[in-house]
Write a protein that holds these residues in place. Structure first.
Motif, PDB file in Angstrom:
ATOM      1  N   VAL A   1      29.221 -15.110   0.819  1.00 54.59           N
ATOM      2  CA  VAL A   1      29.368 -16.299   1.664  1.00 54.59           C
ATOM      3  C   VAL A   1      28.293 -16.325   2.745  1.00 54.59           C
ATOM      4  O   VAL A   1      27.646 -17.362   2.973  1.00 54.59           O
ATOM      5  N   PHE A   2      28.075 -15.177   3.392  1.00 54.24           N
ATOM      6  CA  PHE A   2      27.127 -15.148   4.503  1.00 54.24           C
ATOM      7  C   PHE A   2      25.676 -15.124   4.037  1.00 54.24           C
ATOM      8  O   PHE A   2      24.768 -15.308   4.847  1.00 54.24           O
ATOM      9  N   SER A   3      25.449 -14.928   2.737  1.00 56.77           N
ATOM     10  CA  SER A   3      24.090 -15.075   2.201  1.00 56.77           C
ATOM     11  C   SER A   3      23.683 -16.547   2.185  1.00 56.77           C
ATOM     12  O   SER A   3      22.501 -16.877   2.116  1.00 56.77           O
ATOM     13  N   LEU A   4      24.662 -17.440   2.267  1.00 61.22           N
ATOM     14  CA  LEU A   4      24.407 -18.883   2.300  1.00 61.22           C
ATOM     15  C   LEU A   4      24.458 -19.453   3.711  1.00 61.22           C
ATOM     16  O   LEU A   4      23.921 -20.536   3.976  1.00 61.22           O
ATOM     17  N   LEU A   5      25.106 -18.735   4.628  1.00 63.41           N
ATOM     18  CA  LEU A   5      25.401 -19.276   5.956  1.00 63.41           C
ATOM     19  C   LEU A   5      24.176 -19.693   6.781  1.00 63.41           C
ATOM     20  O   LEU A   5      24.268 -20.683   7.518  1.00 63.41           O
ATOM     21  N   PRO A   6      23.021 -19.000   6.710  1.00 62.42           N
ATOM     22  CA  PRO A   6      21.888 -19.445   7.543  1.00 62.42           C
ATOM     23  C   PRO A   6      21.497 -20.896   7.335  1.00 62.42           C
ATOM     24  O   PRO A   6      20.976 -21.535   8.249  1.00 62.42           O
ATOM     25  N   ASP A   7      21.768 -21.439   6.140  1.00 63.01           N
ATOM     26  CA  ASP A   7      21.399 -22.830   5.867  1.00 63.01           C
ATOM     27  C   ASP A   7      22.451 -23.828   6.332  1.00 63.01           C
ATOM     28  O   ASP A   7      22.389 -25.007   5.963  1.00 63.01           O
TER      29      ASP A   7
ATOM     30  N   GLY B   1      15.703 -22.389  12.545  1.00 67.53           N
ATOM     31  CA  GLY B   1      15.491 -22.008  13.935  1.00 67.53           C
ATOM     32  C   GLY B   1      16.355 -20.808  14.262  1.00 67.53           C
ATOM     33  O   GLY B   1      16.140 -19.721  13.739  1.00 67.53           O
ATOM     34  N   PHE B   2      17.363 -21.019  15.094  1.00 71.04           N
ATOM     35  CA  PHE B   2      18.252 -19.936  15.528  1.00 71.04           C
ATOM     36  C   PHE B   2      18.903 -19.207  14.362  1.00 71.04           C
ATOM     37  O   PHE B   2      18.963 -17.979  14.344  1.00 71.04           O
ATOM     38  N   THR B   3      19.380 -19.944  13.379  1.00 72.98           N
ATOM     39  CA  THR B   3      20.110 -19.308  12.272  1.00 72.98           C
ATOM     40  C   THR B   3      19.217 -18.424  11.409  1.00 72.98           C
ATOM     41  O   THR B   3      19.716 -17.590  10.657  1.00 72.98           O
ATOM     42  N   HIS B   4      17.893 -18.612  11.497  1.00 67.76           N
ATOM     43  CA  HIS B   4      16.961 -17.822  10.691  1.00 67.76           C
ATOM     44  C   HIS B   4      16.189 -16.813  11.554  1.00 67.76           C
ATOM     45  O   HIS B   4      15.067 -16.437  11.226  1.00 67.76           O
ATOM     46  N   SER B   5      16.803 -16.360  12.626  1.00 70.70           N
ATOM     47  CA  SER B   5      16.144 -15.430  13.546  1.00 70.70           C
ATOM     48  C   SER B   5      16.955 -14.154  13.717  1.00 70.70           C
ATOM     49  O   SER B   5      18.123 -14.086  13.326  1.00 70.70           O
ATOM     50  N   ILE B   6      16.322 -13.157  14.318  1.00 71.16           N
ATOM     51  CA  ILE B   6      17.006 -11.898  14.624  1.00 71.16           C
ATOM     52  C   ILE B   6      18.172 -12.148  15.579  1.00 71.16           C
ATOM     53  O   ILE B   6      19.229 -11.518  15.468  1.00 71.16           O
ATOM     54  N   LEU B   7      17.978 -13.073  16.514  1.00 70.54           N
ATOM     55  CA  LEU B   7      19.047 -13.413  17.457  1.00 70.54           C
ATOM     56  C   LEU B   7      20.270 -13.954  16.708  1.00 70.54           C
ATOM     57  O   LEU B   7      21.409 -13.609  17.033  1.00 70.54           O
TER      58      LEU B   7
ATOM     59  N   PHE C   1      11.446 -14.244  15.567  1.00 72.09           N
ATOM     60  CA  PHE C   1      11.633 -13.939  16.989  1.00 72.09           C
ATOM     61  C   PHE C   1      12.007 -15.169  17.818  1.00 72.09           C
ATOM     62  O   PHE C   1      11.818 -15.181  19.032  1.00 72.09           O
ATOM     63  N   TYR C   2      12.527 -16.196  17.162  1.00 69.60           N
ATOM     64  CA  TYR C   2      13.009 -17.385  17.867  1.00 69.60           C
ATOM     65  C   TYR C   2      14.140 -16.990  18.832  1.00 69.60           C
ATOM     66  O   TYR C   2      14.982 -16.163  18.493  1.00 69.60           O
ATOM     67  N   PRO C   3      14.206 -17.529  20.065  1.00 63.53           N
ATOM     68  CA  PRO C   3      13.368 -18.576  20.657  1.00 63.53           C
ATOM     69  C   PRO C   3      12.190 -18.052  21.475  1.00 63.53           C
ATOM     70  O   PRO C   3      11.504 -18.833  22.116  1.00 63.53           O
ATOM     71  N   ILE C   4      11.953 -16.736  21.468  1.00 65.30           N
ATOM     72  CA  ILE C   4      10.829 -16.184  22.234  1.00 65.30           C
ATOM     73  C   ILE C   4       9.509 -16.678  21.661  1.00 65.30           C
ATOM     74  O   ILE C   4       8.622 -17.128  22.385  1.00 65.30           O
ATOM     75  N   PHE C   5       9.385 -16.565  20.328  1.00 67.57           N
ATOM     76  CA  PHE C   5       8.216 -17.092  19.630  1.00 67.57           C
ATOM     77  C   PHE C   5       8.713 -18.025  18.527  1.00 67.57           C
ATOM     78  O   PHE C   5       9.529 -17.629  17.692  1.00 67.57           O
ATOM     79  N   ASN C   6       8.204 -19.245  18.517  1.00 69.09           N
ATOM     80  CA  ASN C   6       8.654 -20.234  17.538  1.00 69.09           C
ATOM     81  C   ASN C   6       7.849 -20.209  16.237  1.00 69.09           C
ATOM     82  O   ASN C   6       8.198 -20.892  15.282  1.00 69.09           O
ATOM     83  N   LYS C   7       6.802 -19.417  16.204  1.00 67.69           N
ATOM     84  CA  LYS C   7       5.939 -19.362  15.017  1.00 67.69           C
ATOM     85  C   LYS C   7       6.711 -18.791  13.830  1.00 67.69           C
ATOM     86  O   LYS C   7       7.356 -17.751  13.936  1.00 67.69           O
ATOM     87  N   LYS C   8       6.624 -19.473  12.705  1.00 66.91           N
ATOM     88  CA  LYS C   8       7.301 -19.025  11.493  1.00 66.91           C
ATOM     89  C   LYS C   8       6.426 -18.027  10.739  1.00 66.91           C
ATOM     90  O   LYS C   8       5.216 -18.237  10.593  1.00 66.91           O
ATOM     91  N   ILE C   9       7.051 -16.959  10.287  1.00 71.50           N
ATOM     92  CA  ILE C   9       6.349 -15.908   9.550  1.00 71.50           C
ATOM     93  C   ILE C   9       6.635 -16.064   8.063  1.00 71.50           C
ATOM     94  O   ILE C   9       7.791 -16.170   7.644  1.00 71.50           O
TER      95      ILE C   9
END
Length: 246
Positions: free
Chosen positions: A35-41, A150-156, A203-211
């Motif tokens: 379930v949580f493999s889908l949650l970031p989206d 954004g937030f959902t796809h970050s370490i935070l 590293f969102y929201p510190i750095f918004n650049k996508k890797i």
């Protein structure tokens, strides 16, 4: 990557992790991983997990009837103000076109998620459910309004999910929910979306650049072929690990 690919990667990652660290993969742990493999989206209103929670057919029907209702309300208000039926029809027709251009289906789906979140959160609060469950419910309503990847796809975002899962695990008394749920979430980011052309803002929201570590465009022929080959290779790795352990 597509939802079914994330789901497969999450399931395989849970099994592989269990084999490598010798931690039993409980049924609840496996379910949470999937379930949580889908949650970031969840920040995408039309993602696989979003359409599982609220069917597109349902939201499209609500969207259609909402436009009808708005049109009727406008028309009756105009009739009350002005008795000229022809003029009222022209004005109401013009307004509904304008409203339809502004009120998109995706926007209505976001509103439905927020409404679902409010109802669920209030219900949980009413029955005095633990705070982590209420927090997760609120997150489901807020996430669709966030910037995609954004937030959902970050370490935070990962840290937030781990905190909630750890609290839920202690409340339920079920082992490894936090471990495998977080593993499934991480698989979405670092074994999935990071290989797409769009990348992820780690590293969102510190750095918004996508890797990005790849060039795959989701939905393209090359992208679909890559996902099939990727899952096949990953499945082979899991089978090899399983044989090695045995």
């Amino acid at each position: 990557m597509k939802g079914v690919t994330h789901f497969a990667i999450g399931a395989l990652t849970a099994v592989e992790t269990s084999l490598l660290i010798d931690k039993p993969l409980t049924p609840s742990g496996f379910i949470f991983a999937c379930v949580f493999s889908l949650l970031p989206d969840i920040d995408e209103p039309n993602s696989k997990i979003s359409t599982t929670l609220i069917k597109s057919s349902f939201s499209k029907a609500v969207y259609r009837y909402t436009l009808y209702l708005i049109n009727m309300i406008i028309f009756f208000i105009l009739i009350y103000i002005n008795k000229n039926l022809v003029l009222n029809f022209i004005i109401s027709f013009s307004l509904i076109i304008l409203i339809e251009n502004k009120l998109k289906h995706a926007l209505l789906r976001k509103c439905l998620f927020s409404l679902l979140s409010i109802i669920l959160s209030l219900s949980l609060y009413y029955i005095k459910a633990p705070f982590p469950f209420i927090s997760l419910s609120i997150f489901l309503g807020v996430a669709p309004w966030l910037k995609h990847r954004g937030f959902t796809h970050s370490i935070l975002g990962v840290m937030f999910i781990y905190y909630l899962l750890n609290e839920i695990e202690q409340l339920l008394g079920s082992e490894y929910i936090a471990l495998y749920g977080t593993i499934g979430y991480l698989s979405h980011l670092f074994l999935g979306d990071i290989f797409t052309k769009m990348g992820i803002p780690i590293f969102y929201p510190i750095f918004n650049k996508k890797i990005s570590l790849g060039f795959i465009k989701v939905g393209s022929f090359i992208g679909n072929l890559f996902e099939i080959i990727y899952i096949f290779i990953y499945f082979s790795i899991v089978i090899y690990t399983l044989k090695y352990k045995i």
